[in-house]
Design a protein around this motif. Structure first.
Motif, PDB file in Angstrom:
ATOM      1  N   PRO A  40       0.804  -1.214   0.000  1.00 27.31           N
ATOM      2  CA  PRO A  40       0.000   0.000   0.000  1.00 27.31           C
ATOM      3  C   PRO A  40       0.843   1.273   0.000  1.00 27.31           C
ATOM      4  CG  PRO A  40      -0.035  -1.059   2.162  1.00 27.31           C
ATOM      5  CD  PRO A  40       0.631  -2.010   1.213  1.00 27.31           C
ATOM      6  N   ARG A  41       2.068   1.206   0.510  1.00 25.26           N
ATOM      7  CA  ARG A  41       2.917   2.391   0.585  1.00 25.26           C
ATOM      8  C   ARG A  41       4.347   1.995   0.275  1.00 25.26           C
ATOM      9  NH1 ARG A  41       6.354   4.300   4.272  1.00 25.26           N
ATOM     10  NH2 ARG A  41       5.773   2.653   5.731  1.00 25.26           N
ATOM     11  N   LYS A  42       5.007   2.772  -0.576  1.00 23.92           N
ATOM     12  CA  LYS A  42       6.414   2.536  -0.890  1.00 23.92           C
ATOM     13  C   LYS A  42       7.155   3.838  -0.684  1.00 23.92           C
ATOM     14  CE  LYS A  42       5.567  -1.143  -4.245  1.00 23.92           C
ATOM     15  NZ  LYS A  42       5.674  -1.560  -5.653  1.00 23.92           N
ATOM     16  N   GLY A  43       7.855   3.951   0.427  1.00 27.80           N
ATOM     17  CA  GLY A  43       8.587   5.166   0.744  1.00 27.80           C
ATOM     18  C   GLY A  43       9.965   5.157   0.131  1.00 27.80           C
ATOM     19  N   ALA A  44      10.691   6.237   0.378  1.00 25.43           N
ATOM     20  CA  ALA A  44      12.035   6.374  -0.171  1.00 25.43           C
ATOM     21  C   ALA A  44      12.995   5.347   0.406  1.00 25.43           C
ATOM     22  CB  ALA A  44      12.557   7.789   0.105  1.00 25.43           C
ATOM     23  N   ASP A  45      12.636   4.745   1.569  1.00 22.36           N
ATOM     24  CA  ASP A  45      13.539   3.780   2.193  1.00 22.36           C
ATOM     25  C   ASP A  45      13.288   2.366   1.702  1.00 22.36           C
ATOM     26  OD1 ASP A  45      11.066   3.508   3.330  1.00 22.36           O
ATOM     27  OD2 ASP A  45      11.806   3.180   5.379  1.00 22.36           O
ATOM     28  N   GLY A  46      12.368   2.199   0.754  1.00 25.37           N
ATOM     29  CA  GLY A  46      12.033   0.852   0.317  1.00 25.37           C
ATOM     30  C   GLY A  46      12.976   0.353  -0.741  1.00 25.37           C
ATOM     31  N   ILE A  47      13.054  -0.966  -0.870  1.00 22.90           N
ATOM     32  CA  ILE A  47      13.831  -1.569  -1.937  1.00 22.90           C
ATOM     33  C   ILE A  47      12.951  -2.522  -2.742  1.00 22.90           C
ATOM     34  CG2 ILE A  47      14.656  -3.532  -0.577  1.00 22.90           C
ATOM     35  CD1 ILE A  47      17.349  -3.236  -2.013  1.00 22.90           C
ATOM     36  N   SER A  48      11.634  -2.495  -2.488  1.00 25.29           N
ATOM     37  CA  SER A  48      10.702  -3.344  -3.215  1.00 25.29           C
ATOM     38  C   SER A  48      10.456  -2.716  -4.581  1.00 25.29           C
ATOM     39  CB  SER A  48       9.400  -3.513  -2.438  1.00 25.29           C
ATOM     40  OG  SER A  48       9.607  -4.271  -1.287  1.00 25.29           O
ATOM     41  N   ILE A  49      11.319  -3.016  -5.511  1.00 25.39           N
ATOM     42  CA  ILE A  49      11.256  -2.426  -6.839  1.00 25.39           C
ATOM     43  C   ILE A  49      11.071  -3.542  -7.847  1.00 25.39           C
ATOM     44  CG2 ILE A  49      12.692  -0.457  -6.244  1.00 25.39           C
ATOM     45  CD1 ILE A  49      15.037  -1.922  -7.522  1.00 25.39           C
ATOM     46  N   GLY A  50      10.623  -3.180  -9.048  1.00 24.42           N
ATOM     47  CA  GLY A  50      10.499  -4.173 -10.100  1.00 24.42           C
ATOM     48  C   GLY A  50       9.046  -4.451 -10.427  1.00 24.42           C
ATOM     49  N   THR A  51       8.802  -5.495 -11.198  1.00 25.07           N
ATOM     50  CA  THR A  51       7.472  -5.860 -11.651  1.00 25.07           C
ATOM     51  C   THR A  51       6.616  -6.324 -10.479  1.00 25.07           C
ATOM     52  OG1 THR A  51       8.421  -6.567 -13.755  1.00 25.07           O
ATOM     53  CG2 THR A  51       6.184  -7.332 -13.241  1.00 25.07           C
ATOM     54  N   PRO A  52       5.464  -5.706 -10.239  1.00 27.27           N
ATOM     55  CA  PRO A  52       4.620  -6.164  -9.129  1.00 27.27           C
ATOM     56  C   PRO A  52       4.081  -7.562  -9.408  1.00 27.27           C
ATOM     57  CG  PRO A  52       3.980  -3.956  -9.870  1.00 27.27           C
ATOM     58  CD  PRO A  52       4.918  -4.512 -10.896  1.00 27.27           C
ATOM     59  N   LEU A  53       4.092  -8.401  -8.400  1.00 30.45           N
ATOM     60  CA  LEU A  53       3.439  -9.691  -8.501  1.00 30.45           C
ATOM     61  C   LEU A  53       1.927  -9.471  -8.549  1.00 30.45           C
ATOM     62  CD1 LEU A  53       5.775 -11.561  -6.042  1.00 30.45           C
ATOM     63  CD2 LEU A  53       5.481 -12.096  -8.449  1.00 30.45           C
ATOM     64  N   PRO A  54       1.176 -10.448  -9.067  1.00 28.92           N
ATOM     65  CA  PRO A  54      -0.235 -10.195  -9.369  1.00 28.92           C
ATOM     66  C   PRO A  54      -1.124  -9.945  -8.156  1.00 28.92           C
ATOM     67  CG  PRO A  54       0.328 -12.507  -9.717  1.00 28.92           C
ATOM     68  CD  PRO A  54       1.612 -11.770  -9.518  1.00 28.92           C
ATOM     69  N   GLN A  55      -0.659 -10.259  -6.968  1.00 24.87           N
ATOM     70  CA  GLN A  55      -1.486 -10.070  -5.780  1.00 24.87           C
ATOM     71  C   GLN A  55      -0.585  -9.786  -4.586  1.00 24.87           C
ATOM     72  OE1 GLN A  55      -3.598 -13.782  -5.403  1.00 24.87           O
ATOM     73  NE2 GLN A  55      -1.788 -14.968  -5.849  1.00 24.87           N
ATOM     74  N   SER A  56      -1.173  -9.309  -3.518  1.00 21.08           N
ATOM     75  CA  SER A  56      -0.394  -9.035  -2.324  1.00 21.08           C
ATOM     76  C   SER A  56       0.086 -10.335  -1.700  1.00 21.08           C
ATOM     77  CB  SER A  56      -1.242  -8.266  -1.306  1.00 21.08           C
ATOM     78  OG  SER A  56      -2.222  -9.126  -0.740  1.00 21.08           O
TER      79      SER A  56
END
Length: 366
Positions: A40-56
């Motif tokens: 739900p939130r991706k801040g500047a400290d995140g490293i979750s980058i790339g193609t989103p998987l189809p579901q949470s």
């Protein structure tokens, strides 16, 4: 070519590990496609980058729980590598890096809000992974003892440091970074999120035991964001600063180059952690040419390989004496710096990526 998917968390140890693999695996012959669980939130400290998987991840885990074992998430990859504990069943081989057994072995050092969930997820992860990577031999023993992992399904691939750290950074750039943060070179440095197992409160005790003139000459610099159950420590840090102690807390330092410069300006690095699956900051300090005082607990003696001055992390007096030795004994400083540099050359992210690629190929050949 191998196409591993990679997921990662905050830029803590797992985040540093994930970012390093994303950079280095292509040099080891792997074509990498990063994936991320939608958040739900991706801040500047995140490293979750790339193609989103189809579901949470939460939804995928629920589907995993409620559907037959034949159900698999489709992944357009030869192999999926999960760099933390968030694993669901997939229609390709899965490699999981499990860094430690901290939530099970020492639940009191983990947030109660996440403890049961993380334990459950780690156990599920191990069951779903075709192969497990441990970051130290110490971690292997932990995974076998606390999760019942078959040791034949585990490979040890140590963490590392970027090769650039083995070269001296630009002196003017270092000076500019130190000036920006109000630092005079030669300080005692520690790096890590403020949380109970990092043992920063006992480090503060040890530093306050040092002679006043040495404290005035060499600040204690703490680099790390506030973590769980750190309110009392933060209050002590603020009280010491208010009392005029030469103490600096850099709680927002995030830029990797700035961090490298802060290491380069240190006189002694101190890492008194009570528990680590590996302990990347120790190797970073070695590479930066800083003598290290390290805990003799958990994986740290294995990681240090005899290059650090080891202490009992429960003994503030012993930590203090080691800090004073490396600050004032020039011969011992030089010896520890040389040993640390040699150890850092053995532990690079390039070597980590090469060994990781070997694991991928072994799994795909089965």
């Amino acid at each position: 070519m191998i196409e591993p998917g990679l997921t990662g968390g905050r830029l803590d140890g797992i985040g540093v590990y994930t970012r390093a693999l994303l950079r280095r695996l292509p040099q080891a012959g792997c074509q990498v496609q990063p994936y991320a669980w939608p958040r739900p939130r991706k801040g500047a400290d995140g490293i979750s980058i790339g193609t989103p998987l189809p579901q949470s991840f939460e939804h995928a885990s629920l589907v995993d729980l409620l559907t037959p074992v034949q159900h698999r998430v489709h992944m357009p990859a030869d192999l999926f590598h999960v760099t933390d504990y968030r694993i669901v069943r997939m229609d390709c081989p899965v490699v999981a890096t499990l860094h430690d057994a901290l939530p099970v072995k020492y639940p009191e050092w983990c947030s109660p809000r996440l403890r049961r969930t993380k334990n459950w997820l780690q156990r599920k992860a191990i069951a779903k992974a075709d192969h497990v990577i441990a970051v130290s031999h110490f971690a292997i023993d932990e995974l076998v003892q606390h999760f019942g992992v078959d040791p034949r399904r585990i490979s040890v691939v140590p963490n590392g440091v970027d090769e650039e750290w083995l070269e001296a950074p630009d002196a003017q750039a270092v000076a500019a970074t130190l000036a920006r943060h109000g630092l005079a070179p030669g300080y005692f440095l520690t790096v890590g999120t403020l949380q109970p197992r990092k043992n920063i409160a006992r480090l503060l005790d040890a530093w306050l035991m040092l002679p006043a003139d040495l404290r005035a000459e060499r600040a204690l610099v703490i680099v790390g964001a506030p973590g769980w159950r750190c309110e009392e420590l933060v209050a002590r840090i603020e009280a010491a600063r208010a009392a005029g102690e030469n103490l600096v807390w850099l709680h927002g330092l995030a830029d990797p180059e700035d961090l490298r410069h802060v290491y380069a300006g240190a006189g002694v690095f101190v890492f008194p952690s009570l528990y680590e699956g590996f302990g990347i900051p120790v190797v970073e300090a070695f590479a930066a040419g800083v003598p290290v005082v390290a805990s003799n607990a958990s994986s740290l003696p294995e990681v240090a390989g005899g290059a650090a001055l080891e202490t009992d992390p429960l003994d503030a007096g012993q930590i203090m004496e080691a800090m004073r030795t490396l600050a004032q004994d020039g011969q011992e400083r030089a010896r520890r710096i040389a040993l640390g540099r040699a150890r850092a050359r053995q532990l690079t992210w390039q070597a980590t990526a090469r060994l990781t690629a070997q694991v991928y190929r072994a799994v795909l050949s089965q």
